[in-house]
Structures are given as structure tokens and as C-alpha cells.
Design a protein around this motif. Sequence first.
Motif: not given
Length: 453
Positions: A404, A415, A419, A422, A426, A428-430, A432
Motif C-alpha cells: 500500500l 488515493v 486504488a 491495486l 477506493r 477498501k484502500l481507505y 486498509r
Amino acid sequence: MNAIPVILVDDDMEIRDAWAETLALEVYEPFTFADGREALRVLDRNWPGVVVSDLRMPGMDGIALLEAVQEIDRDIPVIIITGHGDVPMAVSAVRNGAYDFIEKPAEPEVLLAAVERGARMRQLILQNRQLLSGAGEPYALEKQLIGNSEAIQRLRKRIAAVALADVNTVIYGETGSGKEVVANALHSLGQRSDGPFVALNCGALPDTLIASELFGHEPGAFTGADRRRIGRLEQASGGTLFLDEIESMPLAHQTQLLRALQSQAITRLGGKDEIGIDVRVVAAAKKDLEEASEEGTFRADLYYRIAVATLSIPPLRERPEDVPLLFMHYVQQAGRRIQRGFVEPDQNLLEELSRRPWKGNVRELINVAERHALGIDGETQGNAMGGAEPGLADQLDAFEKRVLAAALRRTGGRVQMAADHLRIPRKKLYLRMQRHGLVREDFVEDERVESDT
């Protein structure tokens, strides 16, 4: 099981009723409100549940409600429900103390999972406060020996009884189990609480210094003795002398200590005058002193002199139910010391911690808690476990954090772009990023980079 109360705040009656029905089918008791100001009337510092609130509402919105709840108690979990376009605002709310956020439409299983995590965390916090509140006595034993297990409750009762007896005591326990904490409790709960508490680690001193540390010396008693030194026995007179690792004391010094305790008098090295003392000895050992006396490595007469009472501290691995409460306590303590907000552990981490062998006992747990408070546990948990190889979950966490961070660094903190790179949503990235303590601003190299959209 008592139903856990959940406050639901949303100006849309249909959504509010749907949430309430979902929660009522489980172990929760929903309280529904169309306005945050009405919800605040039922909240106080002892509220045992969580708060779920929509972000955008007329009058008091979710952010204003969060701020009002924090004024009542910052540790009440507040879960924000947000639309897709308001995710950055919800993430900002999480940074400012919200427990979590859920994106609309809120799937029932997602809502229930978030509420369950928040409720468990709230129960741990309330238990922690109850233990730390004490009972109005000068020294609250629960503040030092934290836990609800039967083993720790029995130990607290035993300490209270032995403390009042004012007898020499031996404490048995593994490294890091809290032997000095128990010794302090015996002193502070006993008749000598107004006197000094003096500690000496017998295992940390060379043989040549033990006699000087115990009995003191006069100037010229030996090479380098250029001034008078008051020994620990004399310093502790009227109070308690704590002798840690007493099993490591050489036999010759055991004989001297026995004579001092029998006569309640000492003579400083190089001196002639006998000095009266009044000392209670609390000794700590990792090895059974009675067995050591049978083996000839510890004087039997000294053993019987100091072991009028004995206490055994259970190792942490034998009371796993105490681990989450202890961990929460030391994370909060470390957070206050380093002036950082509470870094909340998730339920998976608490369950994993409860399964650890804890070879270093509470001392090791404190180390792990401090690393968590600093936000570095994902990278260094293996070292915190006394050099043990990290488990699969720890290694995966550390790998995910590195991936990340690398994506955020490549995209300059954008972000959405990270995202996309990956191939994850988005939101889910926040989430994690929040779990790993990653902040977008840390990766923005150019001040002209626009806010993520």
C-alpha cells in the motif's frame, strides 16, 4: 446474554427502521432517532453500546453528532454511514475519532460486523475503567493487577490477606510476570505503607558488591570506598526490602543476610557500631527455594526465615482471557505518554494476541502494546515476541502495508489512482490505510497536488 444497545440516527424513517430490524434480529437493542440532538439525551459516560449515524442530515449532521458524543465520552464508538461522494469526509471523521464508516447502501452483514467490533471494544474499555477506578482505598490493587480471570482474582485476594499479616514473603513468578508489582502491592496495602520501599536485584550485582549494597560501608572499608554508604537494609528500615532474584545470591551473603534478619541489626562494612533495623523482606524468585535448599544452593534456614508466606503469579499464557484487557490498558497508557490518539486494535489482533505463548509475560505484552501505539506493530511484531519468527498473519500484514505504501508513494498520495493501480475499490484502500496507520498526506510530495477526487 443482555441485549447491547445501539443508537441509530437517520432522518430517513425507512432506512432507520431497516437498520433497527437488522440489529434487533441479532443481540442488539436499537434506539432510533431522526435527530442527533434527541439521541444525545440518552447518552452518558457509562453508555454500554455504540452509535450509528448517517453523515448528511438536516440540523445536526453526523460530524456534529460525533463531536457532541466525544464531549460526553471519546471512547463511545461512533459509526458513520456515508454516500459514495462523501467518503473523504467520512475518512476525515475517522481520523478525528469516529470508530468506522460504512458506505451506502449499507449491507446488513457489513453493518452488523462493524457494530459487533465496536460493541466488543466498548465492553473492553468499560471493563478497563472499572478495574482502574479502584474502591476508594489508598492503593487500589486492581489498578496494578489488571484482569478478570479467576487466577488473577485469587491472587489479588491472597495479596490483600498477606499484606495485612506483615510477614516476610516469597513471590514466585516467571520473568516479566510482575513480581515487583506484587511486592509493591504488599508494601502499599500493609502496615508499613508509610515507610520506604527499597528494591535490590541480587542477580544484577557482582558478588563483590552485594555485601556493600545490603549493609553499606564506612570510608576506607575497601579500595574505592571514599565515603560512607547507607546499605539497602538500613534504607528500608521501617518499611519493605524487595530482593529480586534472591536465588542468585551467593551462600556467604545468604549467611550474612540471615544473621541480620534474625537480629534485626547490621554493621556497615569497615564499621564497628551495630545499627538496629526494622525490615520486612519480600523476595522474588524464578526457582523454588525449598527445592534449592534441598539441593544445597540456598540456605534452608534463610528460606524458612523469608518464606513465612508465599505467592505465585500465574503466567500470562494461563490467563488468556486477560490479554485483551491488559493490551487495551497499555495501548492507552502508551498513547497518553507519547501524546498520540488511541490506536484501536481490531478484533482479529486481540484474538491473535490471546493465543500467543507470551514467554516474556506482561513485560512482553507491554512491548507489543507500545509498538501498536506507535503504529509499528505490523513491521516488528516478530521482534516483540522475543525473537520468535512472525506468524503468517503478521507477515501478511507487514507485506500488505509495504504494498500500500509503495502504491501511494508512486502516485504521490492520489488515493483513487493508487486504488486503480491495486485494482481495489477506493473505500477498501481507505480502510486498509486506516488499519496500517497510513496517511495520504505523508505521500504527497508536491504541494500543488490536488485533493483526491
